[in-house]
Enzyme design. Structure first.
Site, mmCIF file in Angstrom:
data_model
loop_
_atom_site.group_PDB
_atom_site.id
_atom_site.type_symbol
_atom_site.label_atom_id
_atom_site.label_comp_id
_atom_site.label_asym_id
_atom_site.label_seq_id
_atom_site.Cartn_x
_atom_site.Cartn_y
_atom_site.Cartn_z
ATOM 1 N N ASN A 272 -12.272 -1.997 -1.292
ATOM 2 C CA ASN A 272 -11.370 -3.089 -0.902
ATOM 3 C C ASN A 272 -9.909 -2.807 -1.227
ATOM 4 O O ASN A 272 -9.016 -3.351 -0.584
ATOM 5 C CB ASN A 272 -11.827 -4.373 -1.619
ATOM 6 C CG ASN A 272 -10.803 -5.474 -1.520
ATOM 7 O OD1 ASN A 272 -10.662 -6.117 -0.476
ATOM 8 N ND2 ASN A 272 -10.038 -5.702 -2.590
ATOM 9 N N ILE B 156 -5.633 -13.447 6.302
ATOM 10 C CA ILE B 156 -6.311 -14.092 5.177
ATOM 11 C C ILE B 156 -5.261 -14.637 4.216
ATOM 12 O O ILE B 156 -4.364 -13.900 3.790
ATOM 13 C CB ILE B 156 -7.235 -13.085 4.442
ATOM 14 C CG1 ILE B 156 -8.198 -12.405 5.431
ATOM 15 C CG2 ILE B 156 -8.002 -13.787 3.309
ATOM 16 C CD1 ILE B 156 -9.106 -13.332 6.224
ATOM 17 N N SER C 291 -9.120 -3.702 8.844
ATOM 18 C CA SER C 291 -8.224 -4.808 9.209
ATOM 19 C C SER C 291 -8.192 -4.921 10.737
ATOM 20 O O SER C 291 -8.427 -3.928 11.434
ATOM 21 C CB SER C 291 -6.817 -4.502 8.695
ATOM 22 O OG SER C 291 -5.875 -5.343 9.319
ATOM 23 N N TYR D 116 -0.124 1.745 7.870
ATOM 24 C CA TYR D 116 -1.251 0.854 7.537
ATOM 25 C C TYR D 116 -2.315 0.902 8.645
ATOM 26 O O TYR D 116 -3.518 1.021 8.368
ATOM 27 C CB TYR D 116 -0.714 -0.564 7.358
ATOM 28 C CG TYR D 116 -1.721 -1.589 6.901
ATOM 29 C CD1 TYR D 116 -2.131 -1.648 5.575
ATOM 30 C CD2 TYR D 116 -2.255 -2.521 7.800
ATOM 31 C CE1 TYR D 116 -3.058 -2.600 5.155
ATOM 32 C CE2 TYR D 116 -3.168 -3.473 7.386
ATOM 33 C CZ TYR D 116 -3.567 -3.519 6.064
ATOM 34 O OH TYR D 116 -4.473 -4.466 5.646
ATOM 35 N N ALA E 73 -2.897 3.249 10.810
ATOM 36 C CA ALA E 73 -3.569 4.557 10.816
ATOM 37 C C ALA E 73 -4.607 4.627 9.701
ATOM 38 O O ALA E 73 -5.725 5.117 9.909
ATOM 39 C CB ALA E 73 -2.536 5.675 10.649
ATOM 40 N N LYS F 227 -6.207 2.115 8.309
ATOM 41 C CA LYS F 227 -7.311 1.183 8.569
ATOM 42 C C LYS F 227 -8.174 1.640 9.747
ATOM 43 O O LYS F 227 -9.377 1.374 9.785
ATOM 44 C CB LYS F 227 -6.770 -0.231 8.797
ATOM 45 C CG LYS F 227 -6.104 -0.844 7.564
ATOM 46 C CD LYS F 227 -7.083 -0.999 6.419
ATOM 47 C CE LYS F 227 -6.485 -1.652 5.199
ATOM 48 N NZ LYS F 227 -7.448 -1.729 4.083
ATOM 49 N N ALA G 162 -10.039 -5.726 -7.424
ATOM 50 C CA ALA G 162 -10.543 -7.107 -7.462
ATOM 51 C C ALA G 162 -9.774 -7.990 -8.447
ATOM 52 O O ALA G 162 -10.227 -9.075 -8.787
ATOM 53 C CB ALA G 162 -12.029 -7.117 -7.793
ATOM 54 N N SER G 163 -8.602 -7.543 -8.901
ATOM 55 C CA SER G 163 -7.853 -8.369 -9.850
ATOM 56 C C SER G 163 -7.235 -9.586 -9.173
ATOM 57 O O SER G 163 -6.837 -10.540 -9.833
ATOM 58 C CB SER G 163 -6.772 -7.539 -10.537
ATOM 59 O OG SER G 163 -6.026 -6.801 -9.589
ATOM 60 N N ARG G 164 -7.135 -9.557 -7.847
ATOM 61 C CA ARG G 164 -6.563 -10.708 -7.124
ATOM 62 C C ARG G 164 -6.999 -10.656 -5.651
ATOM 63 O O ARG G 164 -7.659 -9.699 -5.229
ATOM 64 C CB ARG G 164 -5.035 -10.728 -7.224
ATOM 65 C CG ARG G 164 -4.357 -9.442 -6.811
ATOM 66 C CD ARG G 164 -2.908 -9.382 -7.318
ATOM 67 N NE ARG G 164 -2.410 -8.026 -7.320
ATOM 68 C CZ ARG G 164 -1.819 -7.442 -6.295
ATOM 69 N NH1 ARG G 164 -1.644 -8.100 -5.167
ATOM 70 N NH2 ARG G 164 -1.395 -6.202 -6.386
HETATM 71 P P1 NAP Z 1 -3.841 -7.894 -2.684
HETATM 72 O O1 NAP Z 1 -3.878 -9.356 -2.968
HETATM 73 O O2 NAP Z 1 -2.526 -7.194 -2.648
HETATM 74 O O3 NAP Z 1 -4.774 -7.171 -3.778
HETATM 75 C C1 NAP Z 1 -4.938 -5.779 -3.748
HETATM 76 C C2 NAP Z 1 -5.877 -5.369 -4.857
HETATM 77 O O4 NAP Z 1 -6.008 -3.933 -4.796
HETATM 78 C C3 NAP Z 1 -5.356 -5.688 -6.254
HETATM 79 O O5 NAP Z 1 -6.458 -6.015 -7.078
HETATM 80 C C4 NAP Z 1 -4.713 -4.366 -6.692
HETATM 81 O O6 NAP Z 1 -4.695 -4.180 -8.105
HETATM 82 C C5 NAP Z 1 -5.676 -3.386 -6.061
HETATM 83 N N1 NAP Z 1 -5.108 -2.055 -5.880
HETATM 84 C C6 NAP Z 1 -3.953 -1.706 -5.249
HETATM 85 N N2 NAP Z 1 -3.777 -0.375 -5.293
HETATM 86 C C7 NAP Z 1 -4.842 0.121 -5.980
HETATM 87 C C8 NAP Z 1 -5.235 1.424 -6.392
HETATM 88 N N3 NAP Z 1 -4.497 2.496 -6.085
HETATM 89 N N4 NAP Z 1 -6.378 1.578 -7.088
HETATM 90 C C9 NAP Z 1 -7.134 0.504 -7.421
HETATM 91 N N5 NAP Z 1 -6.821 -0.749 -7.062
HETATM 92 C C10 NAP Z 1 -5.695 -0.936 -6.359
HETATM 93 O O7 NAP Z 1 -4.563 -7.546 -1.293
HETATM 94 P P2 NAP Z 1 -5.546 -8.433 -0.391
HETATM 95 O O8 NAP Z 1 -4.736 -9.214 0.558
HETATM 96 O O9 NAP Z 1 -6.549 -9.109 -1.227
HETATM 97 O O10 NAP Z 1 -6.244 -7.270 0.464
HETATM 98 C C11 NAP Z 1 -7.447 -6.645 0.063
HETATM 99 C C12 NAP Z 1 -7.884 -5.671 1.148
HETATM 100 O O11 NAP Z 1 -8.056 -6.370 2.366
HETATM 101 C C13 NAP Z 1 -6.873 -4.568 1.430
HETATM 102 O O12 NAP Z 1 -7.537 -3.361 1.727
HETATM 103 C C14 NAP Z 1 -6.127 -5.091 2.651
HETATM 104 O O13 NAP Z 1 -5.570 -4.046 3.402
HETATM 105 C C15 NAP Z 1 -7.252 -5.780 3.376
HETATM 106 N N6 NAP Z 1 -6.804 -6.812 4.326
HETATM 107 C C16 NAP Z 1 -6.105 -7.907 3.891
HETATM 108 C C17 NAP Z 1 -5.706 -8.869 4.819
HETATM 109 C C18 NAP Z 1 -4.958 -10.135 4.413
HETATM 110 O O14 NAP Z 1 -4.561 -10.889 5.290
HETATM 111 N N7 NAP Z 1 -4.760 -10.406 3.136
HETATM 112 C C19 NAP Z 1 -6.001 -8.709 6.173
HETATM 113 C C20 NAP Z 1 -6.706 -7.578 6.562
HETATM 114 C C21 NAP Z 1 -7.107 -6.647 5.633
HETATM 115 P P3 NAP Z 1 -3.406 -4.644 -8.987
HETATM 116 O O15 NAP Z 1 -3.472 -6.141 -9.063
HETATM 117 O O16 NAP Z 1 -3.626 -4.012 -10.314
HETATM 118 O O17 NAP Z 1 -2.200 -4.145 -8.268
#
Ligand code: NAP
Length: 248
Positions: free
Chosen positions: A91, A189, A143, A156, A158, A160, A14-16
């Site tokens: 997440n 998103i 996803s 990815y 597989a 999801k 949840a850092s971003r």
């Molecule tokens: P993001 O901006 O890249 O953020 C990912 C978050 O996960 C960050 O807080 C990161 O921490 C953390 N993280 C990564 N590896 C980790 C680990 N091993 N242990 C704990 N935390 C970890 O991603 P997002 O776009 O918000 O996506 C969030 C989720 O939604 C993901 O599962 C992604 O597959 C899914 N999703 C996203 C989209 C889209 O369009 N964005 C679409 C479909 C599904 P750090 O900051 O410390 O690296």
């Protein structure tokens, strides 16, 4: 009306991005929030301060969701600090895209570990607490790619799709204990990450979506809010697409 007053929620990653959006919406609905991140210490501290000022208890944990032991320790620490775990949002996720021809074994394994095994790790970690409480809601971030597949994303997709099978199985296994488990399948998103992409390319994606825009972290967070709250008390084992109609 605050839908999560007094509930303790764990959000991984949840850092971003989407995770941060969920934490913000949940804090506004009165939830106490334990969130994890992988390496973004500064961003995590900022979020902790921002949300604490909204009058809820918030703590960030540097914890690798892909590591089984770290996941168990995280859940233990949260129970100790917060007293309960009412909602888990799995997440955390990464991509390492490449055509099958070029993808390495390492990049396949890594994505499965961070995206799929993490869901197993964390669900195992909260299970005992939720069983004791005879109540819980688990939400897994899949996803559209997990539902539909995508060229260049075999690893990815597989991971999801695996989340969907896991979600439905947990719903069947734990339903009798009043523990619900659902998945969300976001489409495109828009986050800080997509803001760096070429605007013309991104506009092309928006135009192809029935609602004619990319989603926001808040759009996904609002779907999570429904699944986390008692508003969805009779909903389990479902996949909710939050994609502007992309898969219609
Ligand atoms: P993001 O901006 O890249 O953020 C990912 C978050 O996960 C960050 O807080 C990161 O921490 C953390 N993280 C990564 N590896 C980790 C680990 N091993 N242990 C704990 N935390 C970890 O991603 P997002 O776009 O918000 O996506 C969030 C989720 O939604 C993901 O599962 C992604 O597959 C899914 N999703 C996203 C989209 C889209 O369009 N964005 C679409 C479909 C599904 P750090 O900051 O410390 O690296």
């Amino acid at each position: 009306m605050k839908l999560l007053e007094g509930k303790t929620v764990i959000i991984t990653g949840a850092s971003r991005g989407i995770g941060k959006g969920i934490a913000e919406v949940f804090a506004d609905h009165g939830a106490n929030i334990a969130f994890s991140y992988n390496s973004s210490v500064e961003a995590a501290n900022e979020l902790e301060n921002e949300l604490s000022s909204r009058g809820v208890k918030v703590k960030g944990y540097k914890s690798n969701a892909a590591d089984y032991e770290q996941a168990q320790s995280l859940a233990e620490a949260v129970v100790k600090e917060f007293g309960s775990i009412d909602v888990l949002i799995n997440n955390a996720g990464i991509t390492k895209d490449n055509l099958l021809m070029r993808i390495t074994e390492e990049d396949f394994d890594k994505v499965i570990e961070v995206n799929l095994k993490s869901v197993f790790n964390m669900t195992k970690a909260v299970q005992r607490t939720m069983l004791k409480q005879r109540k819980g809601s688990i939400i897994n971030m899949s996803s559209v790619v997990g539902v539909k597949g995508n060229a260049g994303q075999t690893n990815y997709a597989a991971s999801k799709a695996g989340i969907l099978g896991f979600t439905k199985s947990v719903a069947l296994e734990l339903g009798s204990r009043n523990i619900r488990c659902n998945a969300i399948a976001p489409g495109f998103i828009e986050t800080e990450m997509t803001a760096k992409l070429d605007d013309q390319v991104v506009q092309g994606w928006r135009d192809a979506i029935p609602l004619k825009r990319g989603g926001s972290p808040e759009d996904v967070a609002n779907a999570c809010l429904f699944l986390a709250s008692d508003m969805s008390a009779y909903v389990t084992g479902q996949v909710l697409n939050v994609d502007g109609g992309m898969l219609t």
